[in-house]
Design a protein around this motif. Structure first.
Motif, PDB file in Angstrom:
ATOM      1  N   UNK A 176      52.020  48.380  37.407  1.00  0.00           N
ATOM      2  CA  UNK A 176      52.934  48.410  38.559  1.00  0.00           C
ATOM      3  C   UNK A 176      53.237  49.850  38.970  1.00  0.00           C
ATOM      4  N   UNK A 196      49.482  52.263  38.891  1.00  0.00           N
ATOM      5  CA  UNK A 196      48.283  51.813  39.611  1.00  0.00           C
ATOM      6  C   UNK A 196      48.610  51.041  40.876  1.00  0.00           C
ATOM      7  N   UNK A 197      49.854  50.610  41.019  1.00  0.00           N
ATOM      8  CA  UNK A 197      50.298  49.813  42.179  1.00  0.00           C
ATOM      9  C   UNK A 197      49.550  48.478  42.258  1.00  0.00           C
ATOM     10  N   UNK A 198      49.214  47.946  41.083  1.00  0.00           N
ATOM     11  CA  UNK A 198      48.524  46.660  40.990  1.00  0.00           C
ATOM     12  C   UNK A 198      49.430  45.624  40.346  1.00  0.00           C
ATOM     13  N   UNK A 199      49.362  44.403  40.874  1.00  0.00           N
ATOM     14  CA  UNK A 199      50.035  43.257  40.271  1.00  0.00           C
ATOM     15  C   UNK A 199      49.048  42.624  39.286  1.00  0.00           C
TER      16      UNK A 199
END
Lengths: 333, 333
Positions: B283, B286-289
């Motif tokens: 989160x 990487x700004x990934x869910x």
């Protein structure tokens, strides 16, 4: 060019500057993916593409402009370092670009800025100069550092090389779309000082002239929408507030508006609740973490507010730097 | 091949099957980005790359195998449709692939499955056949549909074409790394039935033989790690629990283990708390869910648990299908 912009004609960036920025950024910036939102596209009746700029280095597009700006400095300038003031994405973009290029960076930040932002900026090796928002001027402090060190002030948007760097975002999106036979009806991106949208408009005008380019702003901070209608720069009310913390610039930039006035189709407006909804949709459907400002253009699409959207639309998801506690609150609401 | 696998020699997929899967998937699957985690790499002392498979269609790698499997069906088979049982990512992968290929799909799901998963599966146009987990057998219901309709049962992992499809994940990662001059010391991916890791191992052995390939499993569900040590298939204790809901298969598959026993370097284990930490890092950095199962390989890297990690490691972030309330809880903890 109209009268107001005539004196800027020597400093306005061109599409050639965007192309040169792309060459400088090659292998340094992330070529962020152009993701198709298949299920949302079915619901909206057109193909919706999201340029996932939250996956950029430092979590926002700001790295592009900063790296392009610093790359163009002479050796002598690089030795004297750079200065920026920002509590947000520009600070991290400048700090990271400076670190990669071996340039000293001093970032002027409010002493009461979120701890995580100060730590992130220091994490890129920058010197953080704290100031008291209530008794000191960040401009004066930055000017002092520039005078004392001979450092270069890196402006957040009103700079031809910053605009050109941000324009590589749309350049990549248009290239990636063309590779699969798509040309966009509309490209929409959030606007604060207008650097991202101006660079994107330069790329759009040169590479895909039929694509209409729109700003998206939060209600109350819609100075681009109002300025575009008026034909000259207007500020927004100083008391206006929004959860979009990266879209708070009080007025369009001079350089950016000189471009945007000529090239943009208009300005769109979204509410904070619509931005929260777009953040939840990005989480559930795209698996992307978007900060409020980064979700604004997606919000406009989800609200059916993109004029002339017929076959394919690109929204720029400009950043993902959001506190965990706030993101959790948005998911729970 | 050893004795246990000798009778499978005719059905085991080869790297050629992975290459054929890549050709079938071209333009249908997302070529998910290989993201470098720059700051984490500095901390870990090697370059860390994340194959962001949460950005795949349906939010997980399962689409690849399902689409490859369905693409290889004859016209007559396609007319009779497909059947699958799954409450998770395989259900969505099969339903989406079937919709794109115009094949009817019936997915057998527990009546008490999360509403959102049932709705997502229906959203891809699949017929959802609900059953009572306590009084009915999903295998019997699926077998009944197969017998009644002449439909094809699509297994989640123990199928050569499914394994080959999943292998395109590593194929893309290895190609994208080679394009920037990188070859991985290690590639790590989560394992449930072992289809993803088996396909990745086929790609690794052919394209990058020096790369060591490891499974990652939650503590207690580490049947691959134990089976690899033992040299034959072992199940995990039926009472074992983990937040990794997509990694619950009770034993490695026959086809998958025949490959994995020959090609894998070993199995790594992570705790649920380590998985939660990796979800928070994905989160923030990487700004990934990522869903818990999708964060398992990243968790192993963050814990310094990747053997032989010297210059570059690839972890596969296999999926992002996680409920908002649970994700918010992880962020807040």
């Amino acid at each position: 060019l109209t009268r107001e912009t005539a004196d800027l004609s020597g400093v306005l960036p061109s599409f050639g500057d965007v192309e040169r920025a792309a060459a400088r950024l090659n292998r340094w910036s992330v070529r962020t993916p152009l993701l198709e939102a298949h299920k949302l596209g079915v619901r909206l009746g057109y193909r919706l593409f999201v340029k996932a700029e939250c996956l950029q280095r430092t979590g926002s597009f700001k790295f592009r402009g900063a790296f392009n700006r610093l790359s163009a400095m002479s050796e002598a300038e690089r030795r004297r370092g750079v200065v920026a003031f920002s509590s947000g994405n520009h600070a991290q973009g400048v700090a990271c670009a400076a670190q990669l290029l071996g340039v000293g960076a001093a970032i002027v930040m409010p002493a009461d800025a979120p701890h995580i932002k100060i730590e992130n900026t220091r994490g890129y090796g920058a010197e953080v100069v704290l100031y008291d928002r209530f008794t000191e001027s960040r401009e004066d402090i930055a000017d002092g550092l520039v005078a004392e060190r001979g450092a270069t002030l890196i402006r957040p948007f009103d700079d031809a090389l910053i605009v050109a760097g941000q324009g590589t975002t749309a350049m990549e999106a248009i290239e990636d779309a063309a590779a699969i036979g798509i040309s966009f009806d509309v490209l929409a991106a959030p606007a604060s000082g207008g650097g991202l949208i101006a660079g994107c408009a330069l790329a759009g005008a040169a590479m895909s002239p039929k694509t209409r380019v729109y700003t998206v702003e939060p209600a109350g901070l819609d100075d681009h929408a109002r300025s575009l209608r008026a034909g000259h720069r207007l500020g927004h009310a100083p008391e206006a507030q929004s959860i979009c913390d990266a879209l708070q610039a009080t007025m369009p930039g001079e350089i950016t508006f000189a471009i945007n006035r000529e090239l943009l189709a208009g300005g769109l407006v979204v509410s904070d609740d619509e931005v929260r909804d777009a953040m939840r949709v990005a989480f559930a459907e795209l698996k992307l973490v978007l900060e409020p400002s980064g979700a604004a253009a997606l919000a406009a699409a989800l609200q059916g507010r993109i004029p002339g959207a017929n076959s394919a639309v690109c929204v720029i998801a400009s950043g993902g730097n959001v506190d965990a506690a706030f993101f959790a609150e948005v998911l729970d609401s």
